[in-house]
Motif scaffolding. Structure first.
Motif, PDB file in Angstrom:
ATOM      1  N   ASP A 126       0.840  -1.212   0.000  1.00 24.89           N
ATOM      2  CA  ASP A 126       0.000   0.000   0.000  1.00 24.89           C
ATOM      3  C   ASP A 126       0.870   1.255   0.000  1.00 24.89           C
ATOM      4  OD1 ASP A 126      -2.263  -1.571   0.074  1.00 24.89           O
ATOM      5  OD2 ASP A 126      -2.568  -1.355   2.240  1.00 24.89           O
ATOM      6  N   GLU A 127       1.896   1.236   0.857  1.00 20.07           N
ATOM      7  CA  GLU A 127       2.766   2.402   0.980  1.00 20.07           C
ATOM      8  C   GLU A 127       3.510   2.685  -0.319  1.00 20.07           C
ATOM      9  OE1 GLU A 127       6.984   2.862   3.078  1.00 20.07           O
ATOM     10  OE2 GLU A 127       5.359   2.790   4.571  1.00 20.07           O
TER      11      GLU A 127
ATOM     12  N   LYS B  22       1.348   4.055  -3.089  1.00 17.54           N
ATOM     13  CA  LYS B  22       1.050   5.470  -2.868  1.00 17.54           C
ATOM     14  C   LYS B  22       2.245   6.342  -3.244  1.00 17.54           C
ATOM     15  CE  LYS B  22      -1.469   6.432   0.642  1.00 17.54           C
ATOM     16  NZ  LYS B  22      -1.983   6.656   2.023  1.00 17.54           N
TER      17      LYS B  22
END
Length: 817
Positions: free
Chosen positions: A678-679, A682
């Motif tokens: 997820d990081e 992003k």
């Protein structure tokens, strides 16, 4: 044009043209603050004569004088030319006078340094030095002040802040050594973090993390425990401010150093390699120079603020150093007399506290000329026989903590040791110089022109009556008192070992039979193991370790702990398509933390989130104590890959459920992997090919104060993509920023490789940013990219002009042009 555009014309005539003219004049004026390539000074000392500062094409000074004191005078002059703002900032940090310039936001930082009393102690240290050492410091101070007196145009920071430099004194130099020592003495924070953590984890978990040191805790009431934890949390918060605002302290401050004997070189040259790790800043902490006087002849890196070479070589020997990570600080909880304030209990007697008052002047908020002048802050500092009370920010009666630290002893002759190294001619004189070394405790590596090599531990390390200083202890009696220091002749040392090389990377340098306690905070062994592995491979392959091999080792980015961890995780199967895609990349990865590596990115981010899932998430912190979470998170931010590996694989690990499928801590592993993906999505999008480590991790060279002030930060700070991790020889300790990815705040401040031999000694180096601290200079950041790319410049100790490098690829410069 004037008739057609009257308003525009008037604007140009009345505002734009005068403004541009004024800016051009200011720019031209500030350029005058830069040094010329050649400066000849008249030394005003008792033995007058000339001294010359000759700068090479990188701005590095080569100083030649008729006397050694004249050379030290010119060193002060040269450092003022290049680093006057850095000198001023260092001076104000050590004195606790930052608030006079920056305002109320730095009152706590000033209060901390006033409480420690570094400047007061340095004043006493000056009296312990020899006449010649004091004379060298005075000559250096006179040189700094001479440049200031003769140059009314100061660097841009002074103009922007509207201040003048303070006169430099010998005490300022000694006080900065203490700040440097504080930077490498982190076990006060460790003690406080361990104390807080012990309240939130089981005995088994504490034993896993701290080797059973919880046994040192005294039995106290819950009220006392709560008060002490509140006080320690407040001190830790203050410490975080100091580290963040002043770029001091932090984990992984250490270094690599190794030496290879002459028999491992085709030319019979002993070789020393060294790359100290500190907080990254622009300019660097370090100042390369060559010094040549009547008796003095040394080249290498000085710390800004000191006249002598700190790490380098002379005609006969070379020396480098790493942090020993020794436990040289203890926190004592004192018992105060509730009925008679101002007294504390020690060995059955109520002793009077030593109390002194200090005043911190504070600049009004911007714009200061429109603000009411602020009243000075009055500070009362209390001390016991153990040292200054550092918990007065939280003055609970049962939470009075006093710090004992080697560097606050009044017989600190560390500068004398550093100065004497410049004159040492052999192993015995090298050791004699280090016998005077006090703080910080360092591992010194040695090489000489005869091909000999050696290692010597130096610095005062306390011998405790009881315990090992892992946690704060009661101070009411001498149960935990210091009983002197490890005798110098009993410090760890080796000379000409049979394997032909010695390695120090902040790892454990004591054997199982060593009788004294030094530390339980050694760096993970991965870096040292990798250096030894590469040295052994070079010897096996070619029978020697040539100059290029040493350079390659300094830039090696393969992590042995990462390869071992992936050996344990290699069979983990993804539960979603993107998990499987990430894991498939890791299965074919060799553990290299290179700039273009996508697996390195996934691994490092995964391990950060895994620490949260395995360790930090287990802390059962009550709602009314949520402030302690920050301390626990800070503690676990320093968790090593080796610790994670042990938590996942050891049969008696208290962190994972045994029998969990497909392996222990599987739930945490998958949750951390999802957070990782997820990081990175992003930060860099969904295309994993774009997740290159050098695009995610950047070395951040912070300028103080303009990194904190927009738009000045654009001009003064520097960032560049960088490889490596905490476990690689080319080390990188980075912290996550939501807007900028992973910023490396700690790493090598310079690199040097020195070859010693009959004839010409060779000094190959690279500073991390540039020689100048003046943003107007072409040498402000001209070494930044070459440093990251693994390039070196050379200086040699002879006087025959510029010498071409034999490979034709590395600039090769004479030290005495």
């Amino acid at each position: 044009m004037i008739k057609r555009f009257p308003l525009l014309s008037r604007l140009c005539l009345l505002i734009i043209i005068p403004a541009v003219t004024a800016l051009a004049l200011i720019y031209h004026s500030m350029l005058s603050s830069l040094p010329s390539p050649r400066t000849t000074l008249a030394w005003p000392g008792n033995d007058p004569g000339n001294v010359t500062i000759l700068r090479d094409e990188h701005g590095v000074p080569h100083i030649q004088g008729d006397s050694d004191l004249a050379v030290f005078y010119a060193m002060g002059y040269a450092q003022a030319q290049d680093r006057l703002w850095q000198l001023t900032l260092q001076q104000r940090i050590a004195q606790g006078r930052l608030s006079e310039v920056f305002g109320r936001g730095l009152i706590k930082q000033d209060a901390w340094f006033r409480t420690l009393g570094l400047y007061r102690t340095a004043t006493k240290d000056l009296l312990a030095l020899s006449d010649s050492a004091r004379a060298s410091l005075q000559a250096y101070s006179d040189g700094v002040n001479a440049w200031v007196a003769g140059h009314p145009t100061l660097p841009p920071e002074f103009i922007a802040l509207g201040i003048q430099p303070l006169p430099w004194t010998p005490v300022d130099s000694l006080a900065w050594i203490k700040v440097f020592a504080l930077n490498l003495s982190g076990n006060l924070d460790d003690e406080m973090q361990r104390y807080i953590a012990s309240a939130y984890f089981t005995k088994e978990q504490i034993a896993f993390l701290y080797k059973g040191h919880d046994a040192e805790r005294a039995d106290i009431s819950e009220a006392q425990k709560s008060a002490r934890m509140q006080a320690l949390a407040a001190v830790l918060e203050g410490q975080r401010l100091v580290k963040a605002d002043l770029n001091l302290g932090g984990k992984w401050l250490g270094s690599n150093a190794w030496v290879a004997s002459g028999r491992l070189s085709r030319e019979g040259r002993a070789t020393l390699a060294n790359d100290p790790h500190l907080g990254l800043s622009i300019p660097s902490w370090w100042y390369p120079a060559t010094l040549e006087g009547k008796h003095l002849r040394s080249t290498g890196m000085s710390l800004v603020g000191l006249p002598a070479v700190v790490l380098g070589l002379n005609d006969d020997i070379a020396w480098g150093a790493t942090s020993m990570t020794a436990d040289v600080q203890d926190l004592y909880f004192e018992t105060l007399d509730a009925g008679r304030p101002g007294h504390y209990l020690y060995n059955g007697k109520w002793e009077p506290l030593e109390v002194r008052s200090e005043e911190i002047k504070v600049k009004a908020d911007f714009p200061s000329f429109l603000r009411t002048e602020l009243k000075p802050v009055q500070l009362q500092i209390r001390s016991t026989l153990h040292g200054p009370i550092v918990t007065d920010t939280e003055p609970a009666l049962d939470a009075t903590g006093a710090l004992r630290w080697v560097a606050l002893e009044v017989t600190d002759t560390t500068y004398e040791a550093l100065l004497n190294l410049n004159y040492a001619r052999n192993w015995q004189e090298f050791k004699s110089a280090l016998a005077l070394f006090v703080s910080p405790a360092l591992n010194f590596l040695y090489a000489d022109v005869q091909g000999n090599i050696g290692y010597m531990g130096a610095g005062r390390i306390p011998i405790r009556k009881q315990g090992q200083g892992a946690l704060p202890v009661p101070g009411m009696n001498d149960q935990y008192a210091w009983q002197g220091y490890i005798p110098f002749d009993k410090m760890p040392q080796r000379y000409n070992p049979p394997e032909g090389y010695l390695v120090s990377a902040n790892d454990d340098i004591t054997g199982p039979d060593y009788p004294y306690f030094i530390s339980d905070s050694w760096a993970p062994p991965g870096r040292a193991q990798r250096i030894r592995q590469l040295l052994a491979q070079s010897i096996e392959r070619t029978g020697e370790v040539d100059f290029n091999a040493h350079q390659q080792i300094q830039h090696d980015v393969l992590s042995l702990p990462a390869t071992r961890m992936m050996g344990a995780l290699g069979l983990l199967a993804g539960r979603t398509p993107r998990q499987e895609q990430a894991l498939e990349r890791l299965r074919h990865w060799d553990g290299s933390m290179s700039m273009d590596s996508v697996p390195a990115t996934i691994f490092n981010v995964w391990m950060r989130h895994l620490v949260d899932q395995v360790f930090a998430a287990k802390a059962a912190v009550p709602f009314n104590q949520r402030g302690h979470i920050a301390n626990i998170e800070a503690m676990f931010a320093n968790t090593t890959t080796d610790q994670l590996y042990a938590a996942l694989t050891e049969a008696d690990s208290p962190w994972c459920r045994p029998g969990e499928k497909p392996m222990p801590c599987a739930t945490a592993l998958y949750a951390a992997l999802d957070k990782t993906l997820d990081e990175l999505e992003k930060l860099k999008g969904t295309d994993m090919q774009a997740w290159r480590w050098g695009d995610v991790q950047s070395a951040f060279y912070e300028h103080n104060p303009f990194s904190f002030i927009k738009p000045f930060n654009t001009f003064f700070e520097r960032k560049v993509g960088t490889p490596g991790s905490t476990d690689t020889v080319n080390v990188a300790y980075s912290r996550f920023s939501h807007s900028e990815g992973y910023l490396k705040h700690t790493g090598a401040g310079f690199r040097q490789i020195i070859q010693m031999g009959q004839g010409t000694n060779v000094y190959s180096y690279m500073n991390s940013t540039g020689q100048s601290g003046n943003v107007m200079s072409a040498h402000y950041a001209d070494m930044l990219i070459p440093f990251e790319q693994g390039q070196y410049y050379r200086m040699t100790l002879k006087s025959t002009g510029i010498e071409k490098d034999s490979s034709g690829s590395t600039p090769h410069h004479d030290a005495h042009q």
